[in-house]
Design a protein around this motif. Structure first.
Motif, PDB file in Angstrom:
ATOM      1  N   ILE A 286       0.840  -1.131  -0.036  1.00  8.88           N
ATOM      2  CA  ILE A 286       0.023   0.090  -0.019  1.00  8.88           C
ATOM      3  C   ILE A 286       1.027   1.237  -0.059  1.00  8.88           C
ATOM      4  N   SER A 287       0.409   2.159  -0.759  1.00 13.36           N
ATOM      5  CA  SER A 287       1.040   3.440  -0.895  1.00 13.36           C
ATOM      6  C   SER A 287       0.235   4.605  -0.943  1.00 13.36           C
ATOM      7  N   ARG A 288       0.728   5.824  -0.875  1.00  8.76           N
ATOM      8  CA  ARG A 288      -0.192   6.902  -1.317  1.00  8.76           C
ATOM      9  C   ARG A 288       0.602   8.278  -1.676  1.00  8.76           C
ATOM     10  N   ASP A 289      -0.096   8.899  -2.310  1.00 10.08           N
ATOM     11  CA  ASP A 289       0.504  10.211  -2.799  1.00 10.08           C
ATOM     12  C   ASP A 289      -0.508  11.148  -2.467  1.00 10.08           C
ATOM     13  N   ASN A 290      -0.273  12.020  -1.600  1.00 11.71           N
ATOM     14  CA  ASN A 290      -1.061  12.825  -1.181  1.00 11.71           C
ATOM     15  C   ASN A 290      -1.460  14.137  -1.826  1.00 11.71           C
ATOM     16  N   ALA A 291      -0.398  14.190  -2.714  1.00  9.67           N
ATOM     17  CA  ALA A 291      -0.492  15.557  -3.759  1.00  9.67           C
ATOM     18  C   ALA A 291      -1.234  15.267  -4.867  1.00  9.67           C
ATOM     19  N   LYS A 292      -1.525  13.929  -5.022  1.00 10.91           N
ATOM     20  CA  LYS A 292      -2.481  13.467  -5.887  1.00 10.91           C
ATOM     21  C   LYS A 292      -3.836  13.010  -5.175  1.00 10.91           C
ATOM     22  N   ASN A 293      -3.864  13.115  -3.943  1.00  7.79           N
ATOM     23  CA  ASN A 293      -5.041  12.579  -3.216  1.00  7.79           C
ATOM     24  C   ASN A 293      -5.348  11.105  -3.667  1.00  7.79           C
ATOM     25  N   THR A 294      -4.306  10.311  -3.856  1.00  5.46           N
ATOM     26  CA  THR A 294      -4.709   8.980  -4.504  1.00  5.46           C
ATOM     27  C   THR A 294      -3.991   8.036  -3.456  1.00  5.46           C
ATOM     28  N   VAL A 295      -4.437   6.795  -3.134  1.00  2.50           N
ATOM     29  CA  VAL A 295      -3.856   5.633  -2.195  1.00  2.50           C
ATOM     30  C   VAL A 295      -3.895   4.637  -3.227  1.00  2.50           C
ATOM     31  N   TYR A 296      -2.893   3.775  -3.121  1.00  2.03           N
ATOM     32  CA  TYR A 296      -2.797   2.794  -4.099  1.00  2.03           C
ATOM     33  C   TYR A 296      -2.461   1.326  -3.449  1.00  2.03           C
ATOM     34  N   LEU A 297      -2.760   0.234  -4.158  1.00  2.00           N
ATOM     35  CA  LEU A 297      -2.654  -1.147  -3.775  1.00  2.00           C
ATOM     36  C   LEU A 297      -1.952  -1.849  -4.719  1.00  2.00           C
ATOM     37  N   GLN A 298      -0.477  -2.167  -4.628  1.00  2.77           N
ATOM     38  CA  GLN A 298       0.007  -2.968  -5.494  1.00  2.77           C
ATOM     39  C   GLN A 298      -0.108  -4.317  -4.956  1.00  2.77           C
ATOM     40  N   MET A 299      -0.711  -5.257  -6.146  1.00  3.01           N
ATOM     41  CA  MET A 299      -0.661  -6.709  -5.736  1.00  3.01           C
ATOM     42  C   MET A 299       0.144  -7.524  -6.509  1.00  3.01           C
ATOM     43  N   TYR A 300       0.951  -8.250  -5.738  1.00  4.83           N
ATOM     44  CA  TYR A 300       1.739  -9.324  -6.740  1.00  4.83           C
ATOM     45  C   TYR A 300       1.311 -10.848  -6.461  1.00  4.83           C
ATOM     46  N   SER A 301       1.600 -11.780  -7.232  1.00  2.24           N
ATOM     47  CA  SER A 301       1.413 -13.142  -6.824  1.00  2.24           C
ATOM     48  C   SER A 301       0.023 -13.290  -6.503  1.00  2.24           C
ATOM     49  N   LEU A 302      -0.710 -12.937  -7.219  1.00  2.00           N
ATOM     50  CA  LEU A 302      -2.217 -12.986  -6.816  1.00  2.00           C
ATOM     51  C   LEU A 302      -2.704 -14.590  -6.867  1.00  2.00           C
ATOM     52  N   LYS A 303      -3.481 -14.553  -5.989  1.00  2.00           N
ATOM     53  CA  LYS A 303      -4.144 -16.023  -5.846  1.00  2.00           C
ATOM     54  C   LYS A 303      -5.603 -16.037  -6.107  1.00  2.00           C
ATOM     55  N   PRO A 304      -6.306 -17.158  -6.273  1.00  2.00           N
ATOM     56  CA  PRO A 304      -7.834 -17.197  -6.544  1.00  2.00           C
ATOM     57  C   PRO A 304      -8.484 -16.835  -5.438  1.00  2.00           C
ATOM     58  N   GLU A 305      -7.674 -17.088  -4.011  1.00  4.70           N
ATOM     59  CA  GLU A 305      -8.386 -16.565  -3.109  1.00  4.70           C
ATOM     60  C   GLU A 305      -8.425 -15.150  -2.648  1.00  4.70           C
ATOM     61  N   ASP A 306      -7.852 -14.423  -3.538  1.00  2.00           N
ATOM     62  CA  ASP A 306      -7.855 -12.891  -3.589  1.00  2.00           C
ATOM     63  C   ASP A 306      -8.950 -12.348  -4.286  1.00  2.00           C
ATOM     64  N   THR A 307      -9.789 -13.015  -5.003  1.00  7.23           N
ATOM     65  CA  THR A 307     -10.901 -12.788  -5.763  1.00  7.23           C
ATOM     66  C   THR A 307     -11.840 -12.070  -4.648  1.00  7.23           C
ATOM     67  N   ALA A 308     -12.112 -10.703  -4.965  1.00 10.79           N
ATOM     68  CA  ALA A 308     -12.897 -10.203  -4.269  1.00 10.79           C
ATOM     69  C   ALA A 308     -13.337  -8.585  -4.908  1.00 10.79           C
ATOM     70  N   VAL A 309     -14.271  -8.210  -4.319  1.00 10.13           N
ATOM     71  CA  VAL A 309     -14.695  -6.522  -4.614  1.00 10.13           C
ATOM     72  C   VAL A 309     -13.759  -5.864  -3.453  1.00 10.13           C
ATOM     73  N   TYR A 310     -12.726  -4.988  -3.993  1.00  7.44           N
ATOM     74  CA  TYR A 310     -11.636  -4.136  -3.000  1.00  7.44           C
ATOM     75  C   TYR A 310     -12.518  -2.715  -2.809  1.00  7.44           C
ATOM     76  N   TYR A 311     -12.404  -2.263  -1.714  1.00  8.92           N
ATOM     77  CA  TYR A 311     -12.862  -1.066  -1.553  1.00  8.92           C
ATOM     78  C   TYR A 311     -11.720  -0.248  -0.658  1.00  8.92           C
ATOM     79  N   CYS A 312     -11.921   1.197  -0.731  1.00  5.57           N
ATOM     80  CA  CYS A 312     -10.985   1.875   0.162  1.00  5.57           C
ATOM     81  C   CYS A 312     -11.992   2.878   1.288  1.00  5.57           C
ATOM     82  N   GLY A 313     -11.340   2.994   2.357  1.00  2.00           N
ATOM     83  CA  GLY A 313     -11.976   3.679   3.263  1.00  2.00           C
ATOM     84  C   GLY A 313     -11.105   4.766   4.222  1.00  2.00           C
ATOM     85  N   LYS A 314     -11.729   5.568   4.737  1.00  2.00           N
ATOM     86  CA  LYS A 314     -10.688   6.441   5.755  1.00  2.00           C
ATOM     87  C   LYS A 314     -11.162   6.563   6.981  1.00  2.00           C
ATOM     88  N   THR A 315     -10.373   6.835   7.718  1.00  2.00           N
ATOM     89  CA  THR A 315     -10.456   6.978   9.267  1.00  2.00           C
ATOM     90  C   THR A 315      -9.500   8.207   9.859  1.00  2.00           C
TER      91      THR A 315
END
Length: 122
Positions: free
Chosen positions: A69-98
């Motif tokens: 996970i990484s973020r670029d506050n200048a671009k108001n964006t957070v990223y999730l780089q995913m490698y070596s994906l597995k079938p069990e990673d299948t899902a709807v991915y959401y981002c949230g704030k706190t």
């Protein structure tokens, strides 16, 4: 701050994807940001989170060493780089704030927006 995730798709096992979550508003860097996922028939679960300044990151055990996970506050964006994906990673991915530092609890996060579907084929 409203959030919108994107970047999902269909990928073979072992492949990679990068998700993005764009935020609106001038207080983006005031929040811890997190990625959660929800597989069919399952509850939404924590994946990763990053502190306001990006110096602290947190991961659930099943993705450690594979996701970043990484973020670029200048671009108001957070990223999730995913490698070596597995079938069990299948899902709807959401981002949230706190506003709470160091939390990984679903109930602390808001502003989900629409998720992005990641499908990993075997």
């Amino acid at each position: 701050v409203q959030l919108q995730a994107s970047g999902g798709g269909l990928v073979q096992a072992g492949g990679s994807l990068r998700l993005s979550c764009a935020g609106s508003g001038r207080t983006f860097n005031s929040y811890t940001l997190g990625w959660f996922r929800q597989a069919p028939g399952k509850e939404r679960e924590f994946v990763a989170a990053i502190s306001q300044n990006g110096e602290s990151t947190y991961y659930t055990g099943s993705v450690k060493g594979r996701f970043t996970i990484s973020r670029d506050n200048a671009k108001n964006t957070v990223y999730l780089q995913m490698y070596s994906l597995k079938p069990e990673d299948t899902a709807v991915y959401y981002c949230g704030k706190t506003p709470i530092m160091g939390t990984m609890q679903l109930r602390h996060f808001t502003s989900w927006g629409q998720g992005t579907l990641v499908t990993v084929s075997s």
